[in-house]
Write a protein that holds these residues in place. Sequence first.
Motif, mmCIF file in Angstrom:
data_model
loop_
_atom_site.group_PDB
_atom_site.id
_atom_site.type_symbol
_atom_site.label_atom_id
_atom_site.label_comp_id
_atom_site.label_asym_id
_atom_site.label_seq_id
_atom_site.Cartn_x
_atom_site.Cartn_y
_atom_site.Cartn_z
ATOM 1 N N LYS A 41 0.861 -1.171 0.000
ATOM 2 C CA LYS A 41 0.000 0.000 0.000
ATOM 3 C C LYS A 41 0.902 1.228 0.000
ATOM 4 O O LYS A 41 1.747 1.384 0.874
ATOM 5 N N TRP A 42 0.721 2.119 -1.007
ATOM 6 C CA TRP A 42 1.612 3.262 -1.197
ATOM 7 C C TRP A 42 0.820 4.547 -1.371
ATOM 8 O O TRP A 42 -0.312 4.524 -1.826
ATOM 9 N N PHE A 43 1.457 5.661 -1.037
ATOM 10 C CA PHE A 43 0.899 6.989 -1.299
ATOM 11 C C PHE A 43 1.973 7.838 -1.950
ATOM 12 O O PHE A 43 3.014 8.105 -1.365
ATOM 13 N N ASP A 44 1.718 8.232 -3.188
ATOM 14 C CA ASP A 44 2.623 9.085 -3.950
ATOM 15 C C ASP A 44 2.051 10.494 -3.884
ATOM 16 O O ASP A 44 1.163 10.862 -4.645
ATOM 17 N N TYR A 45 2.547 11.273 -2.927
ATOM 18 C CA TYR A 45 1.940 12.582 -2.718
ATOM 19 C C TYR A 45 2.260 13.583 -3.812
ATOM 20 O O TYR A 45 1.470 14.480 -4.087
ATOM 21 N N LYS A 46 3.365 13.438 -4.499
ATOM 22 C CA LYS A 46 3.662 14.362 -5.603
ATOM 23 C C LYS A 46 2.622 14.198 -6.708
ATOM 24 O O LYS A 46 2.041 15.185 -7.171
ATOM 25 N N THR A 47 2.362 12.973 -7.097
ATOM 26 C CA THR A 47 1.362 12.701 -8.132
ATOM 27 C C THR A 47 -0.024 13.117 -7.660
ATOM 28 O O THR A 47 -0.803 13.693 -8.414
ATOM 29 N N PHE A 48 -0.341 12.850 -6.396
ATOM 30 C CA PHE A 48 -1.638 13.205 -5.834
ATOM 31 C C PHE A 48 -1.880 14.708 -5.951
ATOM 32 O O PHE A 48 -2.926 15.147 -6.425
ATOM 33 N N GLU A 50 -0.306 16.875 -7.874
ATOM 34 C CA GLU A 50 -0.319 17.300 -9.271
ATOM 35 C C GLU A 50 -1.710 17.092 -9.869
ATOM 36 O O GLU A 50 -2.226 17.955 -10.574
ATOM 37 N N LYS A 51 -2.331 15.954 -9.578
ATOM 38 C CA LYS A 51 -3.680 15.676 -10.083
ATOM 39 C C LYS A 51 -4.691 16.646 -9.499
ATOM 40 O O LYS A 51 -5.574 17.144 -10.202
ATOM 41 N N GLU A 52 -4.573 16.929 -8.199
ATOM 42 C CA GLU A 52 -5.482 17.876 -7.557
ATOM 43 C C GLU A 52 -5.342 19.265 -8.163
ATOM 44 O O GLU A 52 -6.336 19.950 -8.398
ATOM 45 N N THR A 53 -4.121 19.695 -8.435
ATOM 46 C CA THR A 53 -3.876 21.001 -9.041
ATOM 47 C C THR A 53 -4.464 21.056 -10.445
ATOM 48 O O THR A 53 -5.096 22.044 -10.826
#
Length: 63
Positions: A41-48, A50-53
């Motif tokens: 189980k992973w969380f890639d906050y940079k990608t997260f 970027e998608k939100e922006t």
Amino acid sequence: MRIMDVVGESELLKLKGKYIRIAHKDLGSTIEIIGNIIKDKWFDYKTFFEKETDMLREKQKGS
């Protein structure tokens, strides 16, 4: 909340002392991906973020 979900904890104050794993490109690089030490189980906050922006920009264009 996403980090808490990955770590497997529901209370913020209980995060201290929990083990995680990280993914990085090379020594000295910024940590952008945090994972559960046992589960896949992973969380890639940079990608997260970027998608939100990108989603916010699309909403602003549509207004």
